[in-house]
Scaffold this motif. Structure first.
Motif, short mmCIF file in Angstrom:
data_model
loop_
_atom_site.label_atom_id
_atom_site.label_comp_id
_atom_site.label_asym_id
_atom_site.label_seq_id
_atom_site.Cartn_x
_atom_site.Cartn_y
_atom_site.Cartn_z
N GLN A 26 24.97 55.06 61.28
CA GLN A 26 25.63 56.54 61.24
C GLN A 26 26.80 56.73 61.96
O GLN A 26 26.85 56.28 63.34
CB GLN A 26 24.66 57.53 61.34
CG GLN A 26 25.37 59.14 61.08
CD GLN A 26 25.00 59.42 59.53
OE1 GLN A 26 24.65 58.55 58.88
NE2 GLN A 26 25.90 60.46 59.49
N VAL A 27 28.05 57.07 61.56
CA VAL A 27 29.23 57.32 62.41
C VAL A 27 29.61 58.61 61.93
O VAL A 27 29.84 58.96 60.89
CB VAL A 27 30.42 56.27 61.96
CG1 VAL A 27 31.82 56.52 62.69
CG2 VAL A 27 29.94 54.73 62.39
N GLU A 28 30.13 59.32 63.05
CA GLU A 28 30.32 60.78 62.82
C GLU A 28 31.85 60.68 63.45
O GLU A 28 32.25 60.23 64.22
CB GLU A 28 29.76 61.61 63.74
CG GLU A 28 28.09 61.81 63.31
CD GLU A 28 27.32 62.87 64.10
OE1 GLU A 28 26.37 63.15 63.57
OE2 GLU A 28 27.94 63.31 65.07
N LEU A 29 32.63 61.53 62.55
CA LEU A 29 34.30 61.45 62.88
C LEU A 29 34.59 62.92 63.01
O LEU A 29 34.27 63.73 61.91
CB LEU A 29 34.90 60.70 61.56
CG LEU A 29 34.38 59.50 61.37
CD1 LEU A 29 35.06 58.74 60.05
CD2 LEU A 29 34.90 58.32 62.53
N VAL A 30 35.31 63.26 63.91
CA VAL A 30 35.93 64.62 64.13
C VAL A 30 37.67 64.43 64.22
O VAL A 30 37.79 63.92 65.28
CB VAL A 30 35.25 65.37 65.19
CG1 VAL A 30 35.93 66.59 65.49
CG2 VAL A 30 33.64 65.41 64.96
N GLU A 31 38.18 65.09 63.41
CA GLU A 31 39.67 65.17 63.44
C GLU A 31 40.23 66.22 64.36
O GLU A 31 39.44 67.44 64.34
CB GLU A 31 40.18 65.28 62.11
CG GLU A 31 40.03 64.06 61.18
CD GLU A 31 38.87 64.30 60.39
OE1 GLU A 31 38.81 63.80 59.29
OE2 GLU A 31 38.17 65.45 60.56
N SER A 32 41.40 66.14 64.90
CA SER A 32 41.95 67.11 65.62
C SER A 32 43.59 66.96 65.72
O SER A 32 43.84 65.97 65.24
CB SER A 32 41.43 67.60 67.17
OG SER A 32 41.59 66.35 67.89
#
Length: 125
Positions: free
Chosen positions: A1-7
């Motif tokens: 599982q990979v979680e990605l959060v953009e900003s």
């Protein structure tokens, strides 16, 4: 599982610059490619940059080549997209994506298993 959060998205005038960031967590060592896609209203999601996680080889479409630069900081598990000379047609929601297996085409959406929630970029003329 990979979680990605953009900003890093926002509003800029044409000719301006923005740098997007994508913080990755989870099993990040499993990624083969990381990429940035964008989707404007009424249009399909399109790839704007990708990077092979181990070699650092980068890929761009003609529409952004020379203006956008993708990079990664493996120590921080962060992906970046430096966008310069922005144009109104760059306006879109920008998404970070991760592929955890070998892929044939870096720009194919179906090659990427994990996606962030997106960050909006608006370029005014």
């Amino acid at each position: 599982q990979v979680e990605l959060v953009e900003s890093g998205g926002g509003s800029v005038q044409a000719g301006g610059s923005l740098r997007l960031s994508c913080d990755a967590s989870g099993y990040t060592s499993s990624t083969y490619y990381m990429a940035w896609f964008r989707q404007a209203p009424g249009k399909e999601r399109e790839g704007v940059a990708a990077i092979h996680s181990r070699s650092g080889i980068t890929y761009y479409p003609v529409s952004v080549k020379g203006r956008f630069t993708i990079s990664q900081d493996n120590a921080k598990n962060t992906l970046y997209l430096q966008m310069n000379s922005l144009k109104p047609e760059d306006t879109a929601m920008y998404f970070c994506a991760a592929a955890v297996s070998r892929i044939i085409s870096w720009s194919s959406r179906t090659a990427y298993k994990y996606w962030g929630q997106g960050t909006q970029v608006t370029v005014s003329s």
